[in-house]
Design a protein around this motif. Structure first.
Motif, short mmCIF file in Angstrom:
data_model
loop_
_atom_site.label_atom_id
_atom_site.label_comp_id
_atom_site.label_asym_id
_atom_site.label_seq_id
_atom_site.Cartn_x
_atom_site.Cartn_y
_atom_site.Cartn_z
N SER A 220 -1.13 2.41 -11.10
CA SER A 220 -0.42 1.33 -9.29
C SER A 220 0.57 1.71 -9.97
O SER A 220 1.97 1.04 -8.66
CB SER A 220 -0.34 0.03 -9.92
N SER A 221 1.80 2.59 -10.48
CA SER A 221 3.16 3.19 -10.42
C SER A 221 3.02 4.12 -8.50
O SER A 221 2.53 3.38 -7.98
CB SER A 221 3.43 4.16 -11.33
N GLU A 222 4.26 4.18 -8.42
CA GLU A 222 4.22 4.45 -7.02
C GLU A 222 3.73 5.86 -7.18
O GLU A 222 3.46 6.58 -6.07
CB GLU A 222 6.02 4.47 -7.14
N ASP A 223 3.48 6.95 -7.47
CA ASP A 223 3.52 7.92 -7.75
C ASP A 223 1.93 8.25 -7.88
O ASP A 223 1.16 8.53 -7.53
CB ASP A 223 3.36 8.89 -9.41
N LYS A 225 0.41 5.06 -6.15
CA LYS A 225 -0.34 4.87 -5.01
C LYS A 225 0.21 6.07 -3.96
O LYS A 225 -0.91 6.07 -3.53
CB LYS A 225 0.60 3.72 -4.73
N ASP A 226 0.97 6.92 -4.63
CA ASP A 226 1.08 7.72 -3.53
C ASP A 226 -0.35 8.74 -3.49
O ASP A 226 -0.91 9.70 -2.84
CB ASP A 226 2.56 8.71 -3.86
N LEU A 227 -0.89 9.04 -4.84
CA LEU A 227 -1.89 9.72 -4.88
C LEU A 227 -3.03 9.34 -4.60
O LEU A 227 -3.98 9.72 -4.15
CB LEU A 227 -2.15 10.06 -6.44
N ALA A 247 0.01 -8.05 -1.07
CA ALA A 247 1.18 -6.83 -1.01
C ALA A 247 1.08 -5.14 -1.87
O ALA A 247 0.87 -4.08 -0.57
CB ALA A 247 2.84 -6.84 -1.88
N PHE A 248 0.28 -5.29 -2.59
CA PHE A 248 -0.05 -3.73 -3.34
C PHE A 248 -1.59 -3.60 -1.94
O PHE A 248 -1.54 -2.40 -2.10
CB PHE A 248 -0.86 -4.06 -4.20
N TYR A 249 -2.17 -4.23 -1.57
CA TYR A 249 -4.38 -3.91 -0.36
C TYR A 249 -2.63 -3.40 0.64
O TYR A 249 -2.70 -2.26 0.90
CB TYR A 249 -3.96 -5.35 -0.23
N SER A 250 -1.89 -4.11 1.18
CA SER A 250 -1.28 -3.55 2.67
C SER A 250 -0.20 -1.99 2.40
O SER A 250 -0.33 -1.48 3.21
CB SER A 250 -0.05 -5.11 3.11
#
Ligand SMILES: Cc1cc2nc3c(=O)[nH]c(=O)nc-3n(C[C@H](O)[C@H](O)[C@H](O)COP(=O)(O)O)c2cc1C
Ligand SMILES: Cc1cc2nc3c(=O)[nH]c(=O)nc-3n(C[C@H](O)[C@H](O)[C@H](O)COP(=O)(O)O)c2cc1C
Lengths: 449, 449
Positions: A220-223, A225-227, A247-250
């Motif tokens: 769940s880091s930025e990287d 989430k991008d993956l 927040a994570f979901y949206s």
């Protein structure tokens, strides 16, 4: 989905005697369950009786923590999935494998094989494997940097995807008369050359029932989430509060859309550790009994390792020190680090209390209550933009899964939130996802169909 | 063994529709059998009915030959074994895996897991994987040199052996009261540092039922025989004549003794492709029918590749050219190369005849006859210092295995050469071998026992 009510997805996250770190010490627990295939076959059958979408196994190619204190042996997950495929008929089977410590040809082939053997029920939880201890089992002294691990993961998924598509679905013609087995033009080298991998292909397994395994992601880091936004079809995540989960979901749905994909094509499943009893008081008592079995010195040493401080800096009855490092400096599991620190600060937990909370679910949300209260908690997040389903993490196994299946699932069904029987037969069908087209021939097949 | 009669060992070498390259073209063959798990489950059950010691699968991480012409898909072997473990109870399960294109931690773990899941029935055929095509699936442009591959194989086996012994058999104490799960001193890092590998350990799977999988080897070059002498407990080999088989047998037993091991501890199993019918004439007719289905142009191209000449240099109705390279210059499968060239020269075969012989068993000995004649052929080699057992390679599957089990096995049993039921339950017990001691604690355990 059509006009039907939106349906919840449930994944059973299975782990030896349960997610609570002291679960193995309960009288009813088998301390050797972690490598007992009959234990897992029993669990998978219970989850299938509860029409769960899937079962799931975490993994790392290393012993975590101290074998003196906690059950440590783990069967290799693709072997485990295969053994479960033979013991079940419908339920999806998701294994974790590392892109940092595997190689794309062998791993793509293994998952394709599991998909074949299970009749289209395989899923792969793609992880990058934090920590120097795992690295040392592969000739590397320390973990590659966080960003480098995710960069490799993306290329790994590209290579695996090309290999899975290297055979057209209808490549095999099997013409005995003329002696032509396959249309050789429809089984093609992939000739991948990238920064991390050079792979010729084709794969030596034909395209599998699902095309390829369901792609699951859990960082769940930025990287991370991008993956997930680029590749994942299901995402496991640890979220402590409704607001954080929303927040994570949206955020993740938006990133998925920004990556040019349908946000419906990625299912977000926060974890929940349900401690269930017929009254709320009994459930809390059960939770307390489990927490009392935790060895605080040992748990403190584990926490200190995660937070990168010396154990002595963590006084058991005081809050966390205020000068902890920022997430940026963490090369291991970034999002888990931040979650733990924020949980402790938000709820002003002492180290001892924090250890109790983490012992239950390693950062996942613990929820104690009656079956109806658990169903309420699930429904609230599901209907308020925080989840497409849940990763159910029973604190004790098999009992915690049995009680969920026998007492919570019927409530969810009665409310029309969850299936009463399987309508599909592949893992992707359970999650309401389309079988992926072949990248080489799929578009064309679509046009001519 | 005591005073009992020395017993034959039988391994069923299974391969899609059979070992004859044209077997898939027979009316009764399923051309998709190669990736059909039910096909293999059926075969394993037939072999188990015949009380075979084991079933075995060859493997290479690449497509061999031309998918246009021959069935090409293959399930990953450890996945395949696991699926067979659930469908059988006693029979041993041997998979091939490459030391050149795997990594010791992951592979050691996978075999340990298969041994756990199968209750001690796993075996590993250790191969070094010849050919540049496989290399290109792993970022390498050509195969490493033959000697380098075998050097890596030896170190790979050392590392795997240390990992399998990294847990003592009795390391897990599981004391719930005190919260001690394992005796941490009995689960130890291996701290291996060698030319090819640096691996810390311990393995994350406890020592498996057999200690570790049965170690099988299948290369017959000088380096291959030396590796077998040091590590192997069973050896598969292709031998065309009694004299060659005797020479191989006594050579390998002597090398094993010279390596400080008991020569009884290594079982030598030549391959045989039995073409069986109720009369010798019918058996020969069956063989001819199969050979007639071979496509000579395609087979010639394959042969040319193996011999490293241009296809045009092989005139179908002439003998092999006399100026072929020597084995020394071959970096691929050395012993198979020599076997093919010697077979052609000894029997003065034309290219067309050679193709027929190779199409049946890729260099293994084909034997056509009645069940009694097949049993005679087996007994002759077994009783004359050429074999401890046989690698049975049915030309057509399942029919060729069924006829062997139903008609040859009863003859071997009646002659007292082969078991009528399983006496042990692990693969090593079937082969009459001892469970290996743990290298770290085994000697001590032996002293105090
Ligand atoms: C439910 C769940 C299961 C996970 N399972 C694994 C796992 O089995 N192996 C692993 O290396 N990481 C796993 N992770 C991911 C780690 O917890 C951690 O997030 C990851 O290693 C790095 O992610 P990040 O740095 O992107 O946060 C899991 C995460 C979640 C939410
Ligand atoms: C019965 C039998 C099965 C074999 N199976 C394999 C296999 O599955 N994969 C492989 O790479 N080599 C396999 N080999 C070994 C090759 O045929 C070849 O001998 C080897 O790659 C190199 O051996 P050498 O150079 O020592 O002769 C097998 C050999 C025999 C006799």
């Amino acid at each position: 989905m059509g006009t039907a009510q939106r349906k919840l997805h449930l994944n059973a996250f299975l782990m030896s005697t349960g997610h609570h770190e002291a679960s193995w010490r309960l009288p009813e627990s088998d301390p050797l369950a972690g490598t007992d295939i009959r234990h897992y076959q029993n669990l998978a059958r219970i989850a299938e009786r509860g029409t769960f979408d899937s079962v799931f196994f975490a993994d790392s190619p290393v012993i975590f923590g101290d074998v003196g204190r906690r059950p440590a042996g783990k069967l290799e997950p693709t072997v485990l999935l295969t053994a479960l495929a033979g013991a079940t008929e419908k339920i999806g089977l998701i294994a974790t494998a590392s892109t940092t410590y595997n190689d794309p040809f062998n791993l793509a082939r293994r998952f394709a094989s599991v998909d074949v053997v299970s009749g289209g029920r395989a899923g792969w939880n793609v992880v990058t494997t934090a920590g120097p201890d795992a690295a040392r089992n592969f000739g590397v002294d320390d973990q590659p940097a966080h960003a480098a691990r995710y960069e490799r993961a993306a290329e790994f998924l590209d290579v695996a995807g090309k290999l899975w598509d290297s055979w057209d679905d209808d490549a095999v013609v099997a013409d005995k008369e003329s002696g032509v087995w396959a249309d050789a033009d429809r089984v093609r080298p992939i000739d991948h050359e990238g920064k991390h991998f050079k792979v010729r292909g084709p794969l030596n397994v034909p395209r599998s029932p699902q095309g390829y395994p369901l792609i699951v992601q859990a960082g769940s880091s930025e990287d991370g989430k991008d993956l997930a936004a680029r590749y994942a079809e299901a995402v496991f995540t640890a979220q402590q509060t409704l607001e954080d989960a929303q927040a994570f979901y949206s955020d993740l749905k938006a990133r998925t859309a920004a990556a040019g994909r349908d946000p419906e094509g990625i299912k977000i499943l926060p974890g929940i550790v349900p401690v269930i009893a017929s009254t709320e008081a009994d459930a809390r008592r059960l939770e307390q009994e489990l927490d009392d079995l935790i060895k605080p010195e040992y748990a403190r040493a584990q926490l200190a390792k995660t937070l990168r401080v010396a154990p002595e800096e963590l006084a058991l009855d005081r809050q966390l020190p205020s000068d902890l490092p920022s997430e940026d400096s963490i090369e291991g599991a970034k999002s888990r680090y931040t979650l733990i620190v924020e949980l402790a600060r938000r709820e002003r937990l002492t180290v001892r209390q924090l250890i109790g909370r983490l012992g239950g679910g390693r950062g996942h949300r613990t929820f104690s209550g009656t079956p109806e209260q658990v169903a309420d908690a699930i429904q609230l997040w599901f209907e308020n933009g925080a989840a497409d389903g849940f990763n159910i993490m029973p604190p004790v196994l098999p009992a915690g899964l049995e009680i969920f299946v026998d007492h919570v699932v019927p409530v969810l069904r009665a409310r029309g939130l969850f299936r009463t029987e399987y309508s599909g037969s592949t893992l992707r069908e359970h999650y309401g996802l389309e079988r992926p087209l072949n990248r080489y021939s799929g578009a064309l097949a679509g046009l001519t169909a």
